[in-house]
Design a protein around this motif. Structure first.
Motif, PDB file in Angstrom:
ATOM      1  N   GLY A 198      37.564 -29.770  52.739  1.00  0.00           N
ATOM      2  CA  GLY A 198      37.836 -28.341  52.799  1.00  0.00           C
ATOM      3  C   GLY A 198      37.525 -27.611  51.506  1.00  0.00           C
ATOM      4  N   ARG A 199      36.467 -27.990  50.839  1.00  0.00           N
ATOM      5  CA  ARG A 199      36.117 -27.380  49.552  1.00  0.00           C
ATOM      6  C   ARG A 199      34.633 -27.015  49.501  1.00  0.00           C
ATOM      7  NH1 ARG A 199      39.461 -28.554  44.686  1.00  0.00           N
ATOM      8  NH2 ARG A 199      41.510 -29.199  45.443  1.00  0.00           N
ATOM      9  N   VAL A 200      34.337 -26.004  48.686  1.00  0.00           N
ATOM     10  CA  VAL A 200      32.950 -25.701  48.332  1.00  0.00           C
ATOM     11  C   VAL A 200      32.549 -26.674  47.232  1.00  0.00           C
ATOM     12  CG1 VAL A 200      31.404 -24.010  47.279  1.00  0.00           C
ATOM     13  CG2 VAL A 200      33.067 -23.279  48.960  1.00  0.00           C
ATOM     14  N   LEU A 201      31.329 -27.213  47.333  1.00  0.00           N
ATOM     15  CA  LEU A 201      30.901 -28.226  46.363  1.00  0.00           C
ATOM     16  C   LEU A 201      29.591 -27.842  45.693  1.00  0.00           C
ATOM     17  CD1 LEU A 201      31.945 -30.064  49.128  1.00  0.00           C
ATOM     18  CD2 LEU A 201      31.945 -31.726  47.297  1.00  0.00           C
ATOM     19  N   TRP A 202      29.506 -28.207  44.426  1.00  0.00           N
ATOM     20  CA  TRP A 202      28.262 -28.077  43.669  1.00  0.00           C
ATOM     21  C   TRP A 202      27.807 -29.476  43.258  1.00  0.00           C
ATOM     22  CZ3 TRP A 202      32.276 -24.735  43.454  1.00  0.00           C
ATOM     23  CH2 TRP A 202      31.998 -23.370  43.622  1.00  0.00           C
ATOM     24  N   PRO A 203      26.579 -29.849  43.558  1.00  0.00           N
ATOM     25  CA  PRO A 203      26.097 -31.165  43.119  1.00  0.00           C
ATOM     26  C   PRO A 203      25.900 -31.179  41.608  1.00  0.00           C
ATOM     27  CG  PRO A 203      24.313 -29.919  44.118  1.00  0.00           C
ATOM     28  CD  PRO A 203      25.561 -29.105  44.308  1.00  0.00           C
TER      29      PRO A 203
ATOM     30  N   GLY B  97      31.296 -31.176  41.892  1.00  0.00           N
ATOM     31  CA  GLY B  97      32.412 -30.340  41.491  1.00  0.00           C
ATOM     32  C   GLY B  97      32.836 -29.543  42.710  1.00  0.00           C
ATOM     33  N   ALA B  98      34.135 -29.502  43.006  1.00  0.00           N
ATOM     34  CA  ALA B  98      34.602 -28.914  44.264  1.00  0.00           C
ATOM     35  C   ALA B  98      35.704 -27.891  44.014  1.00  0.00           C
ATOM     36  CB  ALA B  98      35.106 -30.015  45.198  1.00  0.00           C
ATOM     37  N   ARG B  99      35.609 -26.751  44.701  1.00  0.00           N
ATOM     38  CA  ARG B  99      36.570 -25.660  44.543  1.00  0.00           C
ATOM     39  C   ARG B  99      37.449 -25.560  45.779  1.00  0.00           C
ATOM     40  NH1 ARG B  99      39.530 -20.797  45.247  1.00  0.00           N
ATOM     41  NH2 ARG B  99      39.316 -19.473  43.388  1.00  0.00           N
ATOM     42  N   ARG B 100      38.766 -25.504  45.570  1.00  0.00           N
ATOM     43  CA  ARG B 100      39.718 -25.437  46.681  1.00  0.00           C
ATOM     44  C   ARG B 100      39.570 -24.119  47.433  1.00  0.00           C
ATOM     45  NH1 ARG B 100      45.989 -25.593  45.251  1.00  0.00           N
ATOM     46  NH2 ARG B 100      45.425 -23.504  44.542  1.00  0.00           N
ATOM     47  N   LEU B 101      39.670 -24.193  48.769  1.00  0.00           N
ATOM     48  CA  LEU B 101      39.597 -23.001  49.615  1.00  0.00           C
ATOM     49  C   LEU B 101      40.866 -22.776  50.426  1.00  0.00           C
ATOM     50  CD1 LEU B 101      35.968 -23.368  51.075  1.00  0.00           C
ATOM     51  CD2 LEU B 101      36.705 -21.908  49.181  1.00  0.00           C
ATOM     52  N   TYR B 102      41.640 -23.846  50.656  1.00  0.00           N
ATOM     53  CA  TYR B 102      42.811 -23.763  51.535  1.00  0.00           C
ATOM     54  C   TYR B 102      44.088 -24.040  50.743  1.00  0.00           C
ATOM     55  CZ  TYR B 102      39.205 -24.209  55.136  1.00  0.00           C
ATOM     56  OH  TYR B 102      38.094 -24.030  55.922  1.00  0.00           O
TER      57      TYR B 102
ATOM     58  N   SER C 279      45.036 -31.779  47.398  1.00  0.00           N
ATOM     59  CA  SER C 279      45.138 -31.749  45.937  1.00  0.00           C
ATOM     60  C   SER C 279      45.436 -30.328  45.481  1.00  0.00           C
ATOM     61  CB  SER C 279      43.830 -32.219  45.292  1.00  0.00           C
ATOM     62  OG  SER C 279      43.867 -32.021  43.892  1.00  0.00           O
ATOM     63  N   PRO C 280      46.420 -30.148  44.605  1.00  0.00           N
ATOM     64  CA  PRO C 280      46.743 -28.799  44.134  1.00  0.00           C
ATOM     65  C   PRO C 280      45.722 -28.248  43.134  1.00  0.00           C
ATOM     66  CG  PRO C 280      48.100 -30.404  42.996  1.00  0.00           C
ATOM     67  CD  PRO C 280      47.323 -31.162  44.031  1.00  0.00           C
ATOM     68  N   ALA C 281      44.821 -29.096  42.648  1.00  0.00           N
ATOM     69  CA  ALA C 281      43.871 -28.661  41.623  1.00  0.00           C
ATOM     70  C   ALA C 281      42.894 -27.638  42.198  1.00  0.00           C
ATOM     71  CB  ALA C 281      43.109 -29.859  41.077  1.00  0.00           C
ATOM     72  N   LYS C 282      42.713 -26.544  41.470  1.00  0.00           N
ATOM     73  CA  LYS C 282      41.756 -25.525  41.910  1.00  0.00           C
ATOM     74  C   LYS C 282      40.353 -26.111  41.949  1.00  0.00           C
ATOM     75  CE  LYS C 282      40.170 -20.829  40.787  1.00  0.00           C
ATOM     76  NZ  LYS C 282      40.330 -19.680  39.856  1.00  0.00           N
ATOM     77  N   TYR C 283      40.004 -26.853  40.908  1.00  0.00           N
ATOM     78  CA  TYR C 283      38.710 -27.534  40.867  1.00  0.00           C
ATOM     79  C   TYR C 283      38.957 -29.036  40.802  1.00  0.00           C
ATOM     80  CZ  TYR C 283      36.024 -23.266  40.254  1.00  0.00           C
ATOM     81  OH  TYR C 283      35.428 -22.051  40.451  1.00  0.00           O
TER      82      TYR C 283
END
Length: 644
Positions: free
Chosen positions: A207-212, A224-229, A234-238
């Motif tokens: 459930g995250r946006v990812l950058w290779p 690198g993955a950014r939380r969306l939900y 994981s509580p980490a934003k990134y």
């Protein structure tokens, strides 16, 4: 850093095809027997001056002077260390490398992975990158990621350019996909793509946006993955890939695979804070932007950029620009960057928008603008960068009330160590004068405080990063003068050395034996000729391949001579080859040998005439000199006759 065993390096060199490697970057066409040429990838040109010799495994550009073998080509074109270049070639060739010691090495990886394992893990990441990207663009669930990117000012085209992806919330989507492609559970866990959950596996990113995240070579090694939900596990934003055999967060910079060539060309690097900042910067025309991946900018990152910037003392300084948020965290990051400023020979700058906006904020704010205007604010931010020491001074002074004498003294003591670190000694007094004006203190008093701070132990001056372990251990070599090609004799020497490097069997063995290095005028030519004789001369070359012959000559010459060895092993001869044998014509080679021998005889005659004029008449020395000169005159006459 572990050192690759010499025999493995040799095996890689022997099996790697320089033509195949160069063709990935240069369009080559035939340029004579065993030679190919094309436009140089290291400088702009319209007429091809870049040549390779396939049998010798060498390349040389006659325009900018770079040259070497297949390993040095990869080091130069992709800004790799020696170890990284060898490992990359070994990966392609399927050669398992052995190291002198164990531990961290190569491309900033953790424990060294076997070559087959590294290849499998990078392939798994390549497949995962495609899977995530398709999920972002094509799946219904991916709309959440697309909306996030749209809010950040990015389109689907932008997402495709950076291969941004989306990790489905269903906890085993990637695991199932990779298992169907033949990857094992052990590989998925080892590569950081999956976690063990009870008896099975679950996707690390859900459930995250990812950058290779790519290595400098362009291989994807992590995400690198950014939380969306809000209910993310994981509580980490990134959330980033954990350290694996192919990924170490301090050894990578996001966007470096795209930025390395602009950074090398412009000798400028822009360090931003996040993945979307890199995207915004590149889309705005600031193609030198990179970012760290879940860690602070540190010494390993400095080493990476210094290598690409060619950041060395004695060269015109490169430029490193940091962009930080205007908040307290951004100021803290800027001060940390300043603490490491002495590790650079480059000039460091900081760019902070007046309203504290980062590059992505500026990109979003101009989303309604088109074309060049869209990225203008980001470009202006970078262009407005001020010297990092000035930012550090103002940040240090900010807490003090400079209207009070006691606080001015405290501020002066706090700021003096910063001013003492300004490397340009001609600039320092001017800065001290400016800062004293800001503070309202006597410039001489501040200068005294700076001098006191300067007398304390300081970090050592920066050195260029060593290319490999062998280079770190090698003693500094004295430079040798370049051959003078205005001298016809040295031109003949050059061509003779060319023949000996490229076609050693075209030279009569006795000629090489009789022609000692002292007969050659140019010190570099003498060094190469000496190395060839030490390598066995014509007989030694007969038992070697063309490539191993050049390698033997390189091993016997000091490093300052290596570029000339590479150049002469590639350069075309000024005479046509014999169509039957494919070798230089016998008459041409004989003339070169005779010309060099004649020059040696004439030089000895000149030297002895001077001694003869000073020798007492009738003395034994005088008679010996007379006899030797008569022999030389006869030898000179014979050589001239043979050359006619």
């Amino acid at each position: 850093m572990p050192r690759i065993k010499d025999e493995d390096v040799k095996a890689v060199k022997e099996r790697a095809s320089i033509e195949e490697v160069v063709r990935e970057h240069v369009t080559l066409r035939t340029a004579g027997v065993g030679a190919m040429k094309g436009l140089c990838p290291f400088h702009d040109e319209k007429t091809p001056s870049f040549q390779i010799r396939t049998a010798l495994g060498s390349y040389h550009c006659f325009g900018c002077g770079v040259g070497g073998d297949v390993i040095s080509f990869l080091m130069e074109i992709d800004h790799l260390t020696f170890t990284e270049a060898v490992e990359r070639l070994a990966d392609k060739l399927g050669i398992t490398l052995r190291y002198e010691e164990t531990g961290i090495g190569g491309r900033g990886r953790g424990e060294q992975a076997p070559v087959g394992q590294r290849t499998r893990l990078m392939e798994a990441h390549r497949v995962a990158e495609e899977f995530y990207h398709e999920a972002l663009l094509r799946s219904g669930e991916g709309r959440k990621g697309r909306d996030f990117l749209r809010d950040k000012g990015f389109t689907g085209e932008h997402a495709a350019r950076f291969m941004v992806g989306y990790a489905p919330r269903e906890g085993t989507a990637l695991v199932s996909h990779l298992r169907s492609r033949g990857f094992t559970e052990e590989e998925l866990v080892l590569g950081g793509l999956a976690n063990r959950r009870g008896r099975g596996l679950s996707d690390r990113f859900q459930g995250r946006v990812l950058w290779p995240i790519r290595a400098i070579t362009g291989d994807t090694v992590g995400f690198g993955a950014r939380r969306l939900y809000d209910d993310d596990w994981s509580p980490a934003k990134y959330l980033n890939t954990s350290e694996t055999p192919i990924y170490k967060k301090t050894g990578v910079l996001y966007g470096l695979d795209l930025a390395k060539k602009p950074i090398a060309t412009e000798r400028t690097a822009v360090v931003v804070e996040g993945y979307t900042d890199v995207m915004a910067a590149h889309l705005s025309g600031v193609e030198t932007a990179v970012a760290t991946c879940g860690t602070a900018f540190g010494s390993d990152h400095i080493s990476i950029l210094r290598r690409i910037l060619r950041d060395e003392a004695g060269r015109a300084p490169a430029k490193v620009i940091f962009t930080f948020d205007g908040d307290a965290a951004g100021q803290k990051a800027a001060m940390k960057a300043f603490e490491q400023d002495q590790r650079w020979a480059a000039q460091s700058y900081v760019a902070v928008a007046a309203d504290g906006q980062d590059p992505n904020d500026l990109w979003i704010a101009t989303k309604d603008e088109q074309g060049e205007e869209r990225g203008r604010a980001v470009r202006e931010l970078v262009a407005s960068a001020t010297p990092l020491f000035e930012f550090a001074v103002r940040t240090t002074l900010a807490p003090y009330d400079l209207s009070e004498a006691a606080q001015r003294v405290q501020a002066m003591r706090a700021v003096a160590p910063i001013l003492a670190q300004i490397r340009d000694r001609t600039l320092r007094p001017e800065v001290v004068r400016d800062v004293s004006g800001w503070m309202g203190v006597d410039p001489d008093v501040l200068a005294t405080e700076v001098h006191r701070a300067q007398s304390r132990p300081a970090p050592t001056a920066p050195r260029a990063p060593a290319a490999d372990a062998a280079a770190q251990d090698a003693p500094e070599q004295p430079s040798l003068p370049q051959p003078d090609l205005r001298d016809p004799v040295q031109v003949a020497e050059r061509h003779l050395v060319q023949v000996a490097l490229q076609y050693p069997l075209a030279i009569v063995a006795e000629d090489m034996d009789e022609l000692g290095p002292e007969a050659l005028r140019a010190p570099m030519h003498r060094a190469i000729w000496h190395a060839m004789r030490e390598a066995g001369g014509v007989q030694g070359a007969a038992g070697r391949s063309a490539r191993s012959w050049v390698e033997a000559v390189l091993a016997g010459t000091p490093p300052p001579v290596h570029p000339l060895v590479h150049e002469l092993s590639v350069a075309a001869l000024p005479d046509r080859l014999d169509p039957q044998s494919g070798m230089p014509r016998e008459a041409f080679v004989d003339w070169l040998v005779l010309r060099v021998r004649l020059a040696g005889v004439e030089q000895e005659v000149s030297d002895l005439l001077g001694q003869q004029s000073r020798a007492p008449e009738g003395s034994p020395d005088k008679r010996a000199l007379d006899e030797r000169l008569m022999e030389l005159h006869r030898e000179r006459a014979r050589l001239r006759a043979r050359m006619e």
